[in-house]
Design a protein around this motif. Structure first.
Motif, PDB file in Angstrom:
ATOM      1  N   ASP A  12      -5.627  -1.389  -8.134  1.00  0.00           N
ATOM      2  CA  ASP A  12      -5.115  -2.583  -8.807  1.00  0.00           C
ATOM      3  C   ASP A  12      -3.648  -2.896  -8.488  1.00  0.00           C
ATOM      4  N   TRP A  13      -3.251  -2.772  -7.239  1.00  0.00           N
ATOM      5  CA  TRP A  13      -1.892  -3.099  -6.785  1.00  0.00           C
ATOM      6  C   TRP A  13      -0.822  -2.258  -7.482  1.00  0.00           C
ATOM      7  N   ARG A  14      -1.155  -1.070  -7.942  1.00  0.00           N
ATOM      8  CA  ARG A  14      -0.158  -0.212  -8.603  1.00  0.00           C
ATOM      9  C   ARG A  14       1.020   0.116  -7.702  1.00  0.00           C
ATOM     10  N   GLY A  15       0.805   0.114  -6.398  1.00  0.00           N
ATOM     11  CA  GLY A  15       1.888   0.397  -5.468  1.00  0.00           C
ATOM     12  C   GLY A  15       2.891  -0.732  -5.348  1.00  0.00           C
ATOM     13  N   GLY A  16       2.561  -1.875  -5.938  1.00  0.00           N
ATOM     14  CA  GLY A  16       3.474  -3.003  -5.949  1.00  0.00           C
ATOM     15  C   GLY A  16       3.087  -4.099  -4.990  1.00  0.00           C
ATOM     16  N   ALA A  17       4.032  -4.999  -4.762  1.00  0.00           N
ATOM     17  CA  ALA A  17       3.806  -6.158  -3.908  1.00  0.00           C
ATOM     18  C   ALA A  17       4.986  -6.320  -2.956  1.00  0.00           C
ATOM     19  N   ASP A  44       0.836  -1.198   0.000  1.00  0.00           N
ATOM     20  CA  ASP A  44       0.000   0.000   0.000  1.00  0.00           C
ATOM     21  C   ASP A  44       0.873   1.250   0.000  1.00  0.00           C
ATOM     22  N   PRO A  45       0.564   2.207  -0.850  1.00  0.00           N
ATOM     23  CA  PRO A  45       1.342   3.448  -0.857  1.00  0.00           C
ATOM     24  C   PRO A  45       1.085   4.254   0.417  1.00  0.00           C
ATOM     25  N   CYS A  46       2.142   4.827   0.955  1.00  0.00           N
ATOM     26  CA  CYS A  46       2.040   5.585   2.198  1.00  0.00           C
ATOM     27  C   CYS A  46       1.869   7.080   1.913  1.00  0.00           C
ATOM     28  N   GLY A  89      -1.271  13.770  -4.799  1.00  0.00           N
ATOM     29  CA  GLY A  89      -2.105  12.859  -5.577  1.00  0.00           C
ATOM     30  C   GLY A  89      -1.426  11.541  -5.927  1.00  0.00           C
ATOM     31  N   LEU A  90      -0.121  11.421  -5.670  1.00  0.00           N
ATOM     32  CA  LEU A  90       0.591  10.191  -6.031  1.00  0.00           C
ATOM     33  C   LEU A  90       0.116   8.992  -5.212  1.00  0.00           C
ATOM     34  N   GLN A  91      -0.170   9.204  -3.942  1.00  0.00           N
ATOM     35  CA  GLN A  91      -0.647   8.094  -3.111  1.00  0.00           C
ATOM     36  C   GLN A  91      -1.940   7.513  -3.702  1.00  0.00           C
ATOM     37  N   ALA A  92      -2.882   8.360  -4.059  1.00  0.00           N
ATOM     38  CA  ALA A  92      -4.147   7.888  -4.643  1.00  0.00           C
ATOM     39  C   ALA A  92      -3.924   7.245  -6.007  1.00  0.00           C
ATOM     40  N   ALA A  93      -3.001   7.790  -6.785  1.00  0.00           N
ATOM     41  CA  ALA A  93      -2.731   7.241  -8.125  1.00  0.00           C
ATOM     42  C   ALA A  93      -2.102   5.850  -8.048  1.00  0.00           C
ATOM     43  N   LEU A  94      -1.463   5.531  -6.931  1.00  0.00           N
ATOM     44  CA  LEU A  94      -0.835   4.220  -6.766  1.00  0.00           C
ATOM     45  C   LEU A  94      -1.756   3.193  -6.101  1.00  0.00           C
ATOM     46  N   ARG A  95      -2.942   3.598  -5.657  1.00  0.00           N
ATOM     47  CA  ARG A  95      -3.834   2.682  -4.936  1.00  0.00           C
ATOM     48  C   ARG A  95      -4.536   1.633  -5.807  1.00  0.00           C
TER      49      ARG A  95
END
Length: 146
Positions: A121-126, A102-104, A113-119
């Motif tokens: 479909d797992w865009r923030g990674g694994a 989860d993006p912090c 806005g980057l945190q929301a843009a990474l939320r």
């Protein structure tokens, strides 16, 4: 974050040199973090589409995936979005996905806005734990095994 062309994954340390990967009692979910290049670019494109976007700042972010603070950037592969999936990196290293990364709130310090843009479909990674040690290098094949 210090970009490197190679590294070593171990059962006890995760990515050698990254203190977050050290196994501590009850903490084995985050030995290594991975993010897809396409997901990073999708998040940046979402930021670029905002009416208040600063084109120069967005352009600088596009090539700066390490700001996400992920250990590995993968290209040409959709990371499995399920705990337990095993990925082989290079010849011998293997990691098992544990949870979505989860993006912090630090992401919004980098760019609003980057945190929301990474939320989505797992865009923030694994996040993953090491299940087999090995040396890894930029350009190594990455194969989803399970």
């Amino acid at each position: 974050m210090v970009p490197a062309d190679q590294g070593r994954l171990t059962l006890d340390l995760g990515l050698v040199g990254d203190w977050r990967g050290v196994v501590r009692a009850g903490k084995t979910r985050r030995q290594i973090s991975l993010i897809e290049a396409g997901d990073w670019q999708a998040a940046i494109a979402e930021l670029a589409a905002r009416p208040d976007a600063d084109p120069a700042a967005i352009a600088a972010l596009a090539g700066s995936w390490q700001l996400r603070r992920a250990n590995l950037l993968v290209e040409g592969l959709d990371l499995p979005q399920r705990a337990g999936a095993v990925i082989r990196i290079g010849r011998t290293a293997r990691v098992a996905i544990t949870v979505e990364c989860d993006p912090c709130t630090r992401m919004d310090e980098i760019a609003p806005g980057l945190q929301a843009a990474l939320r989505p479909d797992w865009r923030g990674g694994a996040l993953a734990r090491v299940v087999e040690e090995g040396d890894i290098r930029v350009g190594d094949p990455i194969i989803i095994e399970e």
